[in-house]
Write a protein that holds these residues in place. Structure first.
Motif, PDB file in Angstrom:
ATOM      1  N   LEU A   9       0.828  -1.204   0.000  1.00 16.82           N
ATOM      2  CA  LEU A   9       0.000   0.000   0.000  1.00 16.82           C
ATOM      3  C   LEU A   9       0.869   1.264   0.000  1.00 16.82           C
ATOM      4  O   LEU A   9       0.841   2.057   0.940  1.00 16.82           O
ATOM      5  CB  LEU A   9      -0.925  -0.004   1.225  1.00 16.82           C
ATOM      6  N   PRO A  10       1.627   1.470  -1.058  1.00 18.34           N
ATOM      7  CA  PRO A  10       2.582   2.588  -1.078  1.00 18.34           C
ATOM      8  C   PRO A  10       1.932   3.960  -0.985  1.00 18.34           C
ATOM      9  O   PRO A  10       2.571   4.914  -0.530  1.00 18.34           O
ATOM     10  CB  PRO A  10       3.316   2.409  -2.410  1.00 18.34           C
ATOM     11  N   ALA A  11       0.661   4.089  -1.397  1.00 16.96           N
ATOM     12  CA  ALA A  11       0.011   5.400  -1.350  1.00 16.96           C
ATOM     13  C   ALA A  11      -0.268   5.867   0.074  1.00 16.96           C
ATOM     14  O   ALA A  11      -0.613   7.028   0.294  1.00 16.96           O
ATOM     15  CB  ALA A  11      -1.284   5.383  -2.159  1.00 16.96           C
ATOM     16  N   LEU A  12      -0.096   4.989   1.060  1.00 15.45           N
ATOM     17  CA  LEU A  12      -0.296   5.364   2.462  1.00 15.45           C
ATOM     18  C   LEU A  12       0.952   5.966   3.103  1.00 15.45           C
ATOM     19  O   LEU A  12       0.917   6.379   4.260  1.00 15.45           O
ATOM     20  CB  LEU A  12      -0.728   4.152   3.292  1.00 15.45           C
ATOM     21  N   LYS A  13       2.020   6.022   2.361  1.00 11.36           N
ATOM     22  CA  LYS A  13       3.323   6.397   2.919  1.00 11.36           C
ATOM     23  C   LYS A  13       3.296   7.728   3.659  1.00 11.36           C
ATOM     24  O   LYS A  13       3.962   7.906   4.684  1.00 11.36           O
ATOM     25  CB  LYS A  13       4.353   6.441   1.787  1.00 11.36           C
ATOM     26  N   THR A  14       2.510   8.689   3.175  1.00 13.60           N
ATOM     27  CA  THR A  14       2.477  10.023   3.788  1.00 13.60           C
ATOM     28  C   THR A  14       1.238  10.219   4.659  1.00 13.60           C
ATOM     29  O   THR A  14       0.886  11.344   5.003  1.00 13.60           O
ATOM     30  CB  THR A  14       2.524  11.116   2.712  1.00 13.60           C
ATOM     31  N   ASN A  15       0.550   9.117   4.992  1.00 13.11           N
ATOM     32  CA  ASN A  15      -0.670   9.160   5.815  1.00 13.11           C
ATOM     33  C   ASN A  15      -1.728  10.123   5.265  1.00 13.11           C
ATOM     34  O   ASN A  15      -2.237  10.998   5.981  1.00 13.11           O
ATOM     35  CB  ASN A  15      -0.338   9.549   7.261  1.00 13.11           C
ATOM     36  N   PRO A  16      -2.083   9.957   3.985  1.00 10.47           N
ATOM     37  CA  PRO A  16      -3.054  10.879   3.385  1.00 10.47           C
ATOM     38  C   PRO A  16      -4.477  10.594   3.876  1.00 10.47           C
ATOM     39  O   PRO A  16      -4.807   9.473   4.259  1.00 10.47           O
ATOM     40  CB  PRO A  16      -2.934  10.566   1.889  1.00 10.47           C
ATOM     41  N   LYS A  17      -5.316  11.629   3.822  1.00 10.94           N
ATOM     42  CA  LYS A  17      -6.734  11.454   4.134  1.00 10.94           C
ATOM     43  C   LYS A  17      -7.539  11.140   2.874  1.00 10.94           C
ATOM     44  O   LYS A  17      -8.684  10.705   2.953  1.00 10.94           O
ATOM     45  CB  LYS A  17      -7.281  12.712   4.804  1.00 10.94           C
ATOM     46  N   PHE A  18      -6.924  11.366   1.715  1.00  5.84           N
ATOM     47  CA  PHE A  18      -7.583  11.128   0.426  1.00  5.84           C
ATOM     48  C   PHE A  18      -6.562  10.527  -0.541  1.00  5.84           C
ATOM     49  O   PHE A  18      -5.392  10.914  -0.513  1.00  5.84           O
ATOM     50  CB  PHE A  18      -8.109  12.446  -0.169  1.00  5.84           C
ATOM     51  N   ILE A  19      -7.010   9.593  -1.392  1.00  3.91           N
ATOM     52  CA  ILE A  19      -6.169   9.028  -2.462  1.00  3.91           C
ATOM     53  C   ILE A  19      -6.961   9.108  -3.761  1.00  3.91           C
ATOM     54  O   ILE A  19      -8.150   8.764  -3.796  1.00  3.91           O
ATOM     55  CB  ILE A  19      -5.776   7.567  -2.183  1.00  3.91           C
ATOM     56  N   PHE A  20      -6.284   9.556  -4.824  1.00  2.00           N
ATOM     57  CA  PHE A  20      -6.943   9.692  -6.119  1.00  2.00           C
ATOM     58  C   PHE A  20      -6.389   8.654  -7.089  1.00  2.00           C
ATOM     59  O   PHE A  20      -5.254   8.759  -7.547  1.00  2.00           O
ATOM     60  CB  PHE A  20      -6.742  11.098  -6.696  1.00  2.00           C
ATOM     61  N   PHE A  21      -7.191   7.631  -7.379  1.00  2.00           N
ATOM     62  CA  PHE A  21      -6.851   6.643  -8.398  1.00  2.00           C
ATOM     63  C   PHE A  21      -7.407   7.121  -9.732  1.00  2.00           C
ATOM     64  O   PHE A  21      -8.507   7.688  -9.790  1.00  2.00           O
ATOM     65  CB  PHE A  21      -7.467   5.280  -8.055  1.00  2.00           C
TER      66      PHE A  21
END
Length: 257
Positions: A9-21
């Motif tokens: 789950l590399p998109a969690l690296k910066t602890n985001p509240k939102f992810i845009f696929f």
């Protein structure tokens, strides 16, 4: 303590509240690079559109139709990339959305049915080398045919990401994020336009489907909540309002507009 973020789950690296696929072809770009190659270097528009309709209405799977499309393109791979660089243009709203997302800790993850070398080359050309290094790309690949070089006539072939009927089942990348515990789970967006996006359509909190394209038809037929967009400027405004708390994902899913 080290990071507890799973490697998958590399998109969690910066602890985001939102992810845009997002899809790439026809979504970030105005034209679909694979359609462009098929229409202009392969077996042509009529057969390509028939293949898309067969996929949309369940008569064929995407993988077989797409393989047939790209197998019809015999032009050396390096020439294909050069031709695409000259003819594929960027959605006018994407660059500003990309910059805003980066400033607001919203990772952008490209999930594409296309091929990584093409996507990287086009993104570098259209947005810049730096952007390519900050966007995660999950897609198919390309390889030489046996006994040939990739850059000779009939010398390349697509290498699919997985064994699914999509060739790249985009839902497999999204679901681990969607299944996170509520307190850890970011809000998930997805933007797409066509038949390669069917596997992702039901997986996120809000789906952006490009107006007038096959994904809108699929969502209406399958009763999948969505909202249409004409350019990334529309997406930018909606996402900005959701991030600011002015709009919920449920309120944003207005369907065709």
């Amino acid at each position: 303590m080290g990071s507890t973020v799973p490697i998958a789950l590399p998109a969690l690296k910066t602890n985001p509240k939102f992810i845009f696929f997002t899809d790439f072809d026809g979504t970030i770009t105005n034209q679909d690079s694979n359609d462009y190659m098929t229409d202009n270097l392969g077996f042509g528009t009529a057969l390509r559109k028939q293949g898309n309709q067969d996929v949309l209405y369940g008569r064929r799977n995407f993988r077989d139709s797409f393989q047939e499309m790209l197998d019809s393109v015999k032009t050396p791979f390096n020439e294909c990339v050069d031709i695409l660089r000259k003819n594929i243009t960027l959605d006018p709203g994407f660059k500003s959305f990309f910059e805003w997302a980066r400033e607001n800790n919203m990772p952008i993850v490209v999930l594409s049915g296309g091929m990584t070398p093409v996507i990287r080359a086009l993104l570098a050309h259209l947005v810049g080398e730096e952007a390519v290094d900050t966007i995660q790309i999950v897609s198919n690949d390309v390889a030489p045919r046996e006994g040939k070089s990739i850059n000779e006539e009939g010398g390349w072939k697509i290498v699919f990401h997985d064994d699914s009927g999509f060739g790249h089942d985009k839902s497999l990348e999204i679901r681990p994020y969607a299944r996170l515990p509520a307190e850890e789970r970011p809000v998930l967006f997805y933007a797409g336009d066509g038949v390669s996006d069917l596997s992702a359509a039901k997986e996120t909190d809000l789906l952006f489907a490009k107006a007038g394209r096959d994904l809108v038809t699929y969502c209406e037929n399958e009763k999948v909540p969505f909202t249409t967009f004409h350019s990334f400027a529309d997406i930018h405004k909606t996402v900005q309002d959701i991030v600011a708390g002015k709009l919920t994902v449920q309120e944003a899913a207005t369907g065709r507009k």
